[in-house]
Enzyme design. Structure first.
Site, PDB file in Angstrom:
ATOM      1  N   ARG A   1      59.579 -19.945 -41.520  1.00  0.00           N
ATOM      2  CA  ARG A   1      59.201 -21.438 -41.469  1.00  0.00           C
ATOM      3  C   ARG A   1      57.945 -21.808 -42.264  1.00  0.00           C
ATOM      4  NH1 ARG A   1      58.920 -24.504 -36.059  1.00  0.00           N
ATOM      5  NH2 ARG A   1      57.086 -23.332 -35.393  1.00  0.00           N
TER       6      ARG A   1
ATOM      7  N   ASP B   1      51.830 -23.672 -29.125  1.00  0.00           N
ATOM      8  CA  ASP B   1      51.713 -23.911 -30.299  1.00  0.00           C
ATOM      9  C   ASP B   1      51.421 -25.599 -30.685  1.00  0.00           C
ATOM     10  OD1 ASP B   1      54.158 -25.291 -30.306  1.00  0.00           O
ATOM     11  OD2 ASP B   1      55.226 -23.723 -31.503  1.00  0.00           O
TER      12      ASP B   1
END
Length: 514
Positions: A143, A422
């Site tokens: 990603r 996160d």
């Protein structure tokens, strides 16, 4: 510009990055500038109705991506990469975005780590332990950063072009040799036009690297409200390069607050009370499966962020029971796979998907023709049950400050309260506080949420953290409590809503790490 390592930024890799910037960055900037207006007129697009109504499918997914029943995610540190690849998950999403703090060392070191992992040479020593790759690693998916994030060490080139360009330039052919491919997750997209931009990036890379068209394959995270209305169109734009869509549910909550922050009808209760079964979340996740399976694309479920406790087996059982229930719901709804954050969650999630899939690699044959989701369903936030509580406010402030502290230290995946957090978590926390203040929400304690109350809660939470951390000197210097608190209060208490926490935080990160 920072002095570049010629091994990593060789002529081919740097040339690709610069070409992506030269040909695409003007359009990237125009699309970013158009986002606020698109958020104000949410709905299905009249001009793309034929795409939604016509029968078409994406190109068949490569063999390496046929079975994705459990994927593990995490940053690109050597220990994490080795443990994730050895975890028993089908795929590993190596993250340069939300689970990563974008120091120059992390961004370049992560590229080297992945390059070594692909070639089977990655090794790591830590605390007297040796980490080596096993014989049957998970398939690697990467990603890159979102379109909005810059890389100040490389002439301000967008971070996405650097992450993508370096990765495919160094590894595309090596990935194909081992039977994988240059597979990606695309974050934070808000329109099919942004998907079209990425398609052009893929075509440029395939041309530069002499790859067949469609070699690069991407799964798009549907983690913004605008994208939820354009799932068909996003897959259509990427149809030669698409692999699936993912229900990026934490960022989706953040996006819902961002899009409707000024509307009192869209005020959410405690973030932990907004489960996947509340009406607007259920509508979004059900529509994702229906769209994907109609188009021959994988529908990937959301994250289970549980991390194990080494001291409390009862807490572990409760946590893994929750993981199992979440994955049971996803598998039953037709999802083809799901995400976990820790290797210990892999067998729990696998058991639930194995129960539904058995020997089948996916559920693409299961068309969800029973799903009929309209605009009102996707925006049914006012029907969300729950309340704003004192405990919820404390949790938002605590997690927000602790995560920013971790991020400023260079760690983008932080263990907080038994969960692997996160940037998406911090975004929800700070935006929820902003929303509660903006609309004068009264907590279950009877106290209205004000900036002064948030500051008082921040003082209480930092005092509690200081009591729990034995090394006061480390906390004051490395933990940066004052900087972390100041950043949280800036994005939670400001009059104007900051689009992304990570943008002002990046300036502080550069000041600390250079």
């Amino acid at each position: 510009m920072t002095r570049l390592d010629p091994d990593l930024f060789d002529e081919r890799a740097l040339g690709l990055v610069r070409r992506l910037h030269a040909e695409l960055d003007g359009e990237r900037r125009r699309l970013l500038a158009a986002r606020p207006a698109r958020r104000r007129r949410l709905g299905f697009l009249d001009e793309t109705r034929p795409i939604r109504e016509d029968d078409w499918q994406i190109a068949p997914v490569p063999p390496a991506l046929r079975d994705r029943r459990v994927e593990i995610t995490g940053p690109t540190t050597p220990k994490m990469v080795i443990n994730a690849l050895n975890s028993g998950a089908r795929c590993f999403m190596a993250d340069f975005e939300d689970a990563n703090s974008p120091t120059w060392q992390n961004m370049t070191g992560g590229q080297r780590t992945l390059r070594d992992a692909i070639r089977g040479t990655l090794e790591h020593e830590e605390a007297g332990r040796s980490y080596r790759l096993g014989p049957d690693p998970a398939v690697l998916i990467v990603r890159p950063r979102g379109l909005h994030l810059p890389e100040r060490h490389l002439d301000g080139i967008a971070g996405c072009w650097m992450d993508f360009g370096l990765y495919v330039a160094h590894n595309a052919h090596a990935l194909l040799e081992r039977g994988w491919g240059p597979f990606l997750y695309l974050p934070k997209l808000e329109s099919h036009l942004e998907a079209r931009l990425w398609r052009r990036a893929f075509e440029i890379a395939e041309e530069e690297l002499r790859l067949d068209r469609g070699t690069i394959r991407a799964t798009v995270l549907i983690e913004t409200v605008p994208a939820a209305f354009e799932m068909d169109e996003i897959l259509f734009e990427l149809r030669d390069h698409a692999a699936g869509l993912n229900a990026g549910r934490w960022d989706y909550l953040f996006s819902m607050i961002k899009c409707f922050r000024d509307d009192p009808a869209f005020v959410l209760p405690d973030r932990n009370a907004v489960t996947m079964t509340v009406p607007f979340m259920r509508a979004y996740t059900e529509r994702l499966v229906a769209v994907c399976h109609r188009r021959g694309a994988h529908a990937m479920g959301g994250m289970s962020a549980v991390i194990p406790s080494r001291r409390d087996e009862a807490a572990n059982r409760r946590a893994f029971d929750a993981v199992a229930a979440d994955k049971r719901r996803e598998a039953g709804a037709g999802y083809d796979g799901t995400w976990v954050a820790h290797p210990d969650s892999v067998p729990v999630a696998l058991a639930e998907f194995d129960r539904v899939l058995a020997e089948r690699p996916h559920q693409l044959e299961r068309r969800r023709d029973d799903v009929d989701v309209g605009v009102a369903d996707l925006l049914a936030v006012p029907a969300t049950p729950g309340a704003a509580t004192e405990a919820g406010l404390h949790s938002d402030v605590d997690v927000g400050i602790q995560y920013i502290s971790s991020w400023l230290r260079g760690n983008g995946a932080a263990a907080i309260g038994g969960l692997m957090e996160d940037a998406a978590t911090a975004e929800i926390a700070r935006s929820q506080v902003w929303q509660w203040i903006r609309h004068g929400i009264v907590l279950d304690s009877g106290r209205p949420v004000t900036a002064d109350l948030v500051r008082a809660v921040a003082t209480e939470e930092l005092a509690r953290i200081r009591e729990e951390i034995a090394d006061d000197e480390w906390f004051e210097t490395q933990g940066r409590p004052d900087s972390s608190r100041a950043l949280f209060e800036r994005v939670a208490l400001s009059e104007d809503f900051e689009d992304f926490l990570t943008l002002p935080a990046y300036a502080e990160l550069l000041r600390i790490h250079g």
